[in-house]
Design a protein around this motif. Structure first.
Motif, PDB file in Angstrom:
ATOM      1  N   HIS A  10     143.854  56.630  59.216  1.00 52.41           N
ATOM      2  CA  HIS A  10     144.822  57.715  59.013  1.00 52.41           C
ATOM      3  C   HIS A  10     145.544  58.073  60.310  1.00 52.41           C
ATOM      4  CE1 HIS A  10     141.598  60.161  60.668  1.00 52.41           C
ATOM      5  NE2 HIS A  10     140.802  59.667  59.736  1.00 52.41           N
ATOM      6  N   ASP A  11     144.846  57.926  61.456  1.00 50.99           N
ATOM      7  CA  ASP A  11     145.502  58.213  62.730  1.00 50.99           C
ATOM      8  C   ASP A  11     146.568  57.168  63.034  1.00 50.99           C
ATOM      9  OD1 ASP A  11     144.030  60.413  63.023  1.00 50.99           O
ATOM     10  OD2 ASP A  11     142.872  59.766  64.772  1.00 50.99           O
ATOM     11  N   HIS A 207     151.481  68.257  68.967  1.00 54.89           N
ATOM     12  CA  HIS A 207     151.213  69.177  70.083  1.00 54.89           C
ATOM     13  C   HIS A 207     151.060  70.598  69.589  1.00 54.89           C
ATOM     14  CE1 HIS A 207     152.163  67.729  74.408  1.00 54.89           C
ATOM     15  NE2 HIS A 207     151.060  67.252  73.923  1.00 54.89           N
ATOM     16  N   MET A 208     151.994  71.003  68.712  1.00 57.63           N
ATOM     17  CA  MET A 208     151.973  72.376  68.218  1.00 57.63           C
ATOM     18  C   MET A 208     150.720  72.658  67.389  1.00 57.63           C
ATOM     19  SD  MET A 208     154.361  74.231  69.291  1.00 57.63           S
ATOM     20  CE  MET A 208     154.447  73.437  70.855  1.00 57.63           C
ATOM     21  N   MET A 209     150.114  71.594  66.881  1.00 60.64           N
ATOM     22  CA  MET A 209     148.893  71.779  66.087  1.00 60.64           C
ATOM     23  C   MET A 209     147.643  71.585  66.920  1.00 60.64           C
ATOM     24  SD  MET A 209     150.027  69.979  62.651  1.00 60.64           S
ATOM     25  CE  MET A 209     151.403  70.647  61.770  1.00 60.64           C
ATOM     26  N   GLY A 210     147.833  71.459  68.194  1.00 56.20           N
ATOM     27  CA  GLY A 210     146.663  71.357  69.077  1.00 56.20           C
ATOM     28  C   GLY A 210     146.283  69.930  69.435  1.00 56.20           C
ATOM     29  N   GLY A 211     147.188  69.008  69.174  1.00 60.45           N
ATOM     30  CA  GLY A 211     146.911  67.628  69.581  1.00 60.45           C
ATOM     31  C   GLY A 211     146.986  67.514  71.099  1.00 60.45           C
ATOM     32  N   THR A 212     146.123  66.714  71.658  1.00 59.42           N
ATOM     33  CA  THR A 212     146.113  66.553  73.117  1.00 59.42           C
ATOM     34  C   THR A 212     147.003  65.377  73.522  1.00 59.42           C
ATOM     35  OG1 THR A 212     144.225  65.062  73.076  1.00 59.42           O
ATOM     36  CG2 THR A 212     143.744  67.411  73.236  1.00 59.42           C
ATOM     37  N   GLN A 215     145.315  62.143  72.709  1.00 55.50           N
ATOM     38  CA  GLN A 215     145.383  61.761  71.289  1.00 55.50           C
ATOM     39  C   GLN A 215     146.699  61.030  71.012  1.00 55.50           C
ATOM     40  OE1 GLN A 215     144.549  65.650  69.502  1.00 55.50           O
ATOM     41  NE2 GLN A 215     142.876  64.736  68.341  1.00 55.50           N
ATOM     42  N   LEU A 298     155.555  71.337  77.119  1.00 55.27           N
ATOM     43  CA  LEU A 298     154.540  72.391  77.282  1.00 55.27           C
ATOM     44  C   LEU A 298     153.363  72.110  76.369  1.00 55.27           C
ATOM     45  CD1 LEU A 298     153.716  75.021  78.604  1.00 55.27           C
ATOM     46  CD2 LEU A 298     154.836  76.231  76.735  1.00 55.27           C
TER      47      LEU A 298
ATOM     48  N   TYR B  52     153.461  81.097  69.315  1.00 53.45           N
ATOM     49  CA  TYR B  52     152.717  79.851  69.076  1.00 53.45           C
ATOM     50  C   TYR B  52     152.748  78.920  70.287  1.00 53.45           C
ATOM     51  CZ  TYR B  52     157.129  77.834  67.023  1.00 53.45           C
ATOM     52  OH  TYR B  52     158.411  77.411  66.760  1.00 53.45           O
ATOM     53  N   LEU B  53     153.008  79.499  71.433  1.00 50.87           N
ATOM     54  CA  LEU B  53     152.859  78.822  72.735  1.00 50.87           C
ATOM     55  C   LEU B  53     153.757  77.588  72.880  1.00 50.87           C
ATOM     56  CD1 LEU B  53     148.951  79.017  73.003  1.00 50.87           C
ATOM     57  CD2 LEU B  53     150.589  80.461  74.200  1.00 50.87           C
ATOM     58  N   ALA B  54     154.947  77.676  72.278  1.00 48.05           N
ATOM     59  CA  ALA B  54     155.903  76.580  72.460  1.00 48.05           C
ATOM     60  C   ALA B  54     156.743  76.816  73.712  1.00 48.05           C
ATOM     61  CB  ALA B  54     156.813  76.461  71.246  1.00 48.05           C
ATOM     62  N   HIS B  55     156.800  78.053  74.137  1.00 44.17           N
ATOM     63  CA  HIS B  55     157.534  78.408  75.360  1.00 44.17           C
ATOM     64  C   HIS B  55     156.673  79.343  76.190  1.00 44.17           C
ATOM     65  CE1 HIS B  55     161.346  76.565  74.687  1.00 44.17           C
ATOM     66  NE2 HIS B  55     161.589  77.211  73.566  1.00 44.17           N
ATOM     67  N   ARG B  56     156.970  79.353  77.485  1.00 42.98           N
ATOM     68  CA  ARG B  56     156.384  80.392  78.339  1.00 42.98           C
ATOM     69  C   ARG B  56     157.501  81.396  78.614  1.00 42.98           C
ATOM     70  NH1 ARG B  56     151.273  78.605  80.153  1.00 42.98           N
ATOM     71  NH2 ARG B  56     151.122  76.393  80.669  1.00 42.98           N
ATOM     72  N   ARG B  74     147.426  73.670  81.334  1.00 36.39           N
ATOM     73  CA  ARG B  74     148.007  72.883  80.245  1.00 36.39           C
ATOM     74  C   ARG B  74     146.946  72.213  79.372  1.00 36.39           C
ATOM     75  NH1 ARG B  74     149.972  68.180  79.072  1.00 36.39           N
ATOM     76  NH2 ARG B  74     151.865  68.101  77.847  1.00 36.39           N
ATOM     77  N   LEU B  77     145.725  74.369  76.512  1.00 38.12           N
ATOM     78  CA  LEU B  77     146.659  74.781  75.458  1.00 38.12           C
ATOM     79  C   LEU B  77     146.273  74.247  74.074  1.00 38.12           C
ATOM     80  CD1 LEU B  77     150.167  74.581  77.166  1.00 38.12           C
ATOM     81  CD2 LEU B  77     149.095  76.607  76.231  1.00 38.12           C
ATOM     82  N   PRO B  78     145.892  72.944  73.957  1.00 39.41           N
ATOM     83  CA  PRO B  78     145.544  72.441  72.619  1.00 39.41           C
ATOM     84  C   PRO B  78     144.458  73.288  71.934  1.00 39.41           C
ATOM     85  CG  PRO B  78     145.768  70.600  74.122  1.00 39.41           C
ATOM     86  CD  PRO B  78     145.844  71.856  74.955  1.00 39.41           C
ATOM     87  N   ARG B  81     146.110  76.325  70.647  1.00 44.09           N
ATOM     88  CA  ARG B  81     147.041  76.040  69.543  1.00 44.09           C
ATOM     89  C   ARG B  81     146.298  75.768  68.241  1.00 44.09           C
ATOM     90  NH1 ARG B  81     150.853  72.529  73.386  1.00 44.09           N
ATOM     91  NH2 ARG B  81     152.421  74.105  73.850  1.00 44.09           N
ATOM     92  N   ARG B  82     145.078  75.233  68.356  1.00 43.11           N
ATOM     93  CA  ARG B  82     144.313  74.963  67.127  1.00 43.11           C
ATOM     94  C   ARG B  82     143.870  76.267  66.455  1.00 43.11           C
ATOM     95  NH1 ARG B  82     140.704  69.688  69.066  1.00 43.11           N
ATOM     96  NH2 ARG B  82     142.541  68.480  69.632  1.00 43.11           N
ATOM     97  N   LEU B 105     146.890  66.907  58.456  1.00 41.77           N
ATOM     98  CA  LEU B 105     147.138  66.624  59.873  1.00 41.77           C
ATOM     99  C   LEU B 105     146.383  67.549  60.846  1.00 41.77           C
ATOM    100  CD1 LEU B 105     148.661  64.765  61.788  1.00 41.77           C
ATOM    101  CD2 LEU B 105     150.642  66.268  61.606  1.00 41.77           C
ATOM    102  N   PRO B 106     146.439  68.879  60.668  1.00 43.96           N
ATOM    103  CA  PRO B 106     145.728  69.741  61.631  1.00 43.96           C
ATOM    104  C   PRO B 106     144.215  69.491  61.642  1.00 43.96           C
ATOM    105  CG  PRO B 106     147.179  71.034  60.236  1.00 43.96           C
ATOM    106  CD  PRO B 106     147.131  69.665  59.651  1.00 43.96           C
ATOM    107  N   ARG B 108     142.708  66.635  60.953  1.00 41.68           N
ATOM    108  CA  ARG B 108     142.459  65.349  61.624  1.00 41.68           C
ATOM    109  C   ARG B 108     142.615  65.510  63.136  1.00 41.68           C
ATOM    110  NH1 ARG B 108     145.527  61.944  56.944  1.00 41.68           N
ATOM    111  NH2 ARG B 108     143.666  61.471  55.743  1.00 41.68           N
ATOM    112  N   ILE B 109     143.614  66.279  63.546  1.00 41.80           N
ATOM    113  CA  ILE B 109     143.803  66.508  64.993  1.00 41.80           C
ATOM    114  C   ILE B 109     142.577  67.218  65.556  1.00 41.80           C
ATOM    115  CG2 ILE B 109     145.102  67.928  66.652  1.00 41.80           C
ATOM    116  CD1 ILE B 109     147.639  67.124  65.099  1.00 41.80           C
ATOM    117  N   ALA B 110     142.013  68.111  64.757  1.00 42.58           N
ATOM    118  CA  ALA B 110     140.829  68.857  65.206  1.00 42.58           C
ATOM    119  C   ALA B 110     139.559  68.014  65.129  1.00 42.58           C
ATOM    120  CB  ALA B 110     140.669  70.119  64.374  1.00 42.58           C
TER     121      ALA B 110
END
Lengths: 298, 237
Positions: A10-11, A207-212, A215, A298, B52-56, B74, B77-78, B81-82, B105-106, B108-110
């Motif tokens: 899936h990744d 990124h916005m979902m916390g991906g590093t 990743q 960012l 949601y930490l897209a900008h400072r 930096r 931040l992830p 954001r999670r 997706l979120p 799986r990212i986690a």
């Protein structure tokens, strides 16, 4: 880093992997084809220089330049006997006069060589170890007590310019090899940057979902690794075919200087590791490129 | 009580232009529900981007989950954001992924295992009424369906804070009500919800929701639509 290659299915879907659809595998195949050819030439030259150089350094030829054929024959016998008793000499091989005349025929012509023109008596000498200049000078001095008109030539001295040329070609091959690797790295960086731009939105979402960063980098690494492996395999196949064909042609040439210029077994092993090394390098460049680019986000 | 978000004298400007947000100072508490309103161009989306930490920010300080969000390294931040779910105004679905994969997706990212995410994603698909479209790509979905997928993706990880930019702009009133119920349910579980909207009717849907109004980049006092606040929205000068 190898573990990064084995991403869950899936990744893998996050960055589409269009096999052979893009130019990347083909460009890598061409770059690797050239890299492998240059590496093969370099390795063959190294092997030829090592084998030939060691062999020639142990050899010398003695010429007895005595115009009187009877005296020349006597001196040849006496010198051969004396040389066989010299410590450090492993083989003494007097060259028959007929063979010497045959060697000279192409240069002097049949008419001249068949006449009574005197030809030097030749004795091939093989030392146990490569002799230094002092050893040769001392030996020459001893031989002159038997035959005053002699000439002792170390093979390594008259072959030195040839081996210097071979060494220069080896350095040139190494330089071209390094340049090709740099060019391959540049191709990988450009391809990764282009892919990164294409999939910037996906990466931003991740990124916005916390991906590093790592990743994201792993996704590109895998894609680049697959491209490099595919391209590397194609490049290796093509290069191997060319090397084998050239090897066949070289083997058909009369034994001589080119006889040693074949790719040794360790050369094939080294060539086989190059596509793998390039894959590793490509993965490393991909990771570095992606992480560097993402640090600006960012 | 520890706040979820604290803004203190925050300003934001893009490049060398005028400030888009000016002197924002407020505190958001856990488990609260906020509506963010204001005219187009008032700075709602910019404020959400800070959340949601897209900008400072250009100036001021922001504390989030008890940490200084401005000096946050930096690499941390992830992790923050999670803890935040985001519904983007333009949905931002990954176009080459299916509806199921977009929602998953979120998780799986986690690093959630595949076997552990099938049930929650399937339930979420059922809740937003898109079970039949689980394999569809976003391009084949209507605007409203895409918006539901975007919302499902934002809430699937049970975030501590949910930030939604016009989340009901493309759905019919019935679906808008259902989605708000979803937000409310999440809010009851402790999630702080911030919804930016033009739709004043939405403000009537959530009991206890509070309103933040942006006017030309400045936060004005809550209007009379603020009802039964569970905890006071603290507005400082």
């Amino acid at each position: 880093m190898l573990l990064d290659f084995a991403l869950p299915a899936h990744d893998r879907k996050l960055i589409p992997e269009g096999r052979l659809s893009g130019p990347m595998p083909w460009v890598i195949a061409i770059m690797l084809f050239l890299t492998l050819l240059v590496a093969a030439i370099g390795l063959s030259l190294v092997d030829a220089v090592q084998k030939g150089g060691a062999d020639l350094a142990q050899r010398a030829t003695l010429q007895i330049i005595e115009p009187d054929p009877v005296a020349r024959a006597t001196q040849k016998v006496e010198i051969s006997r004396m040389l066989r008793n010299v410590a450090g000499i492993s083989k003494v091989e007097p060259v028959p006069e007929g063979e010497v005349r045959n060697l000279l025929k192409p240069w002097l012509g049949n008419d001249v060589i068949d006449s009574d023109i005197p030809v030097p008596a030749l004795i091939d000498i093989r030392f146990k170890n490569a002799p230094d200049q002092a050893t040769l000078t001392s030996l020459k001095k001893r031989l002159k007590t038997i035959a005053p008109k002699i000439r002792l030539d170390s093979h390594s001295s008259w072959m030195a310019p040839f081996f210097q040329l071979m060494s220069s070609l080896i350095y040139l091959a190494v330089a071209i090899f390094i340049l090709l690797l740099i060019a391959t790295s540049a191709v990988v960086i450009l391809a990764v940057r282009s892919t990164l731009n294409t999939h910037r939105t996906t990466i931003e979402i991740m990124h916005m979902m916390g991906g590093t960063d790592l990743q994201a980098a792993r996704l590109f690494q895998r894609r680049v690794a697959l491209d490099a492996l595919l391209g590397g395999s194609a490049g290796f196949g093509a290069a191997a075919a060319v090397i084998l064909a050239l090897g066949g042609r070289i083997a058909a040439v009369e034994p001589g200087l080119l006889a040693g210029a074949t790719l040794p077994v360790y050369g094939w092993v080294a060539l086989a590791t190059i596509p793998l090394a390039v894959t590793g390098l490509a993965m490393l460049m991909a990771r570095w490129t992606v992480v560097s680019a993402l640090k600006k986000m960012l | 009580m520890q706040s979820v978000v604290e803004f203190d004298n925050v300003g934001l400007r893009y490049g060398t232009g005028a400030e888009t947000l000016t002197d924002l100072s407020f505190t958001l508490y856990p488990g609260s529900f906020y509506f963010l309103t204001g005219a187009s161009g008032a700075g709602k989306t910019s404020l959400l981007k800070l959340l949601y930490l897209a900008h400072r920010p250009s100036r001021g300080s922001i504390r989030m989950f008890g940490h200084d969000a401005i000096t946050l390294p930096r690499d941390r931040l992830p992790g923050f954001r999670r803890r935040i779910g985001v519904v983007f105004q333009d949905f931002r679905l990954v176009q080459h992924l299916s509806t199921f994969d977009n929602i998953a997706l979120p998780l799986r990212i986690a690093g959630i295992q595949e076997k552990d995410l099938i049930n929650p994603v399937t339930e979420m698909l059922d809740w937003i009424g898109l079970t039949e479209r689980a394999d569809a790509r976003p391009a084949t979905l209507s605007g409203g369906e895409q918006q539901r997928v975007a919302i499902a993706r934002a809430v699937i990880g049970r975030p501590e804070m949910l930030v939604a930019d016009e989340p009901t702009g493309n759905v019919d009133p019935e679906m808008a009500r259902r989605l708000l119920q979803l937000f409310e349910a999440l809010n009851r579980l402790g999630t702080t919800v911030i919804v930016a909207t033009h739709d004043i009717h939405l403000l009537q849907e959530i009991d206890g929701a509070q309103m933040m109004r942006l006017d030309k980049g400045r936060l004005s006092d809550p209007t009379g639509s603020l009802r039964h606040p569970p905890r006071p929205l603290v507005l400082r000068n």
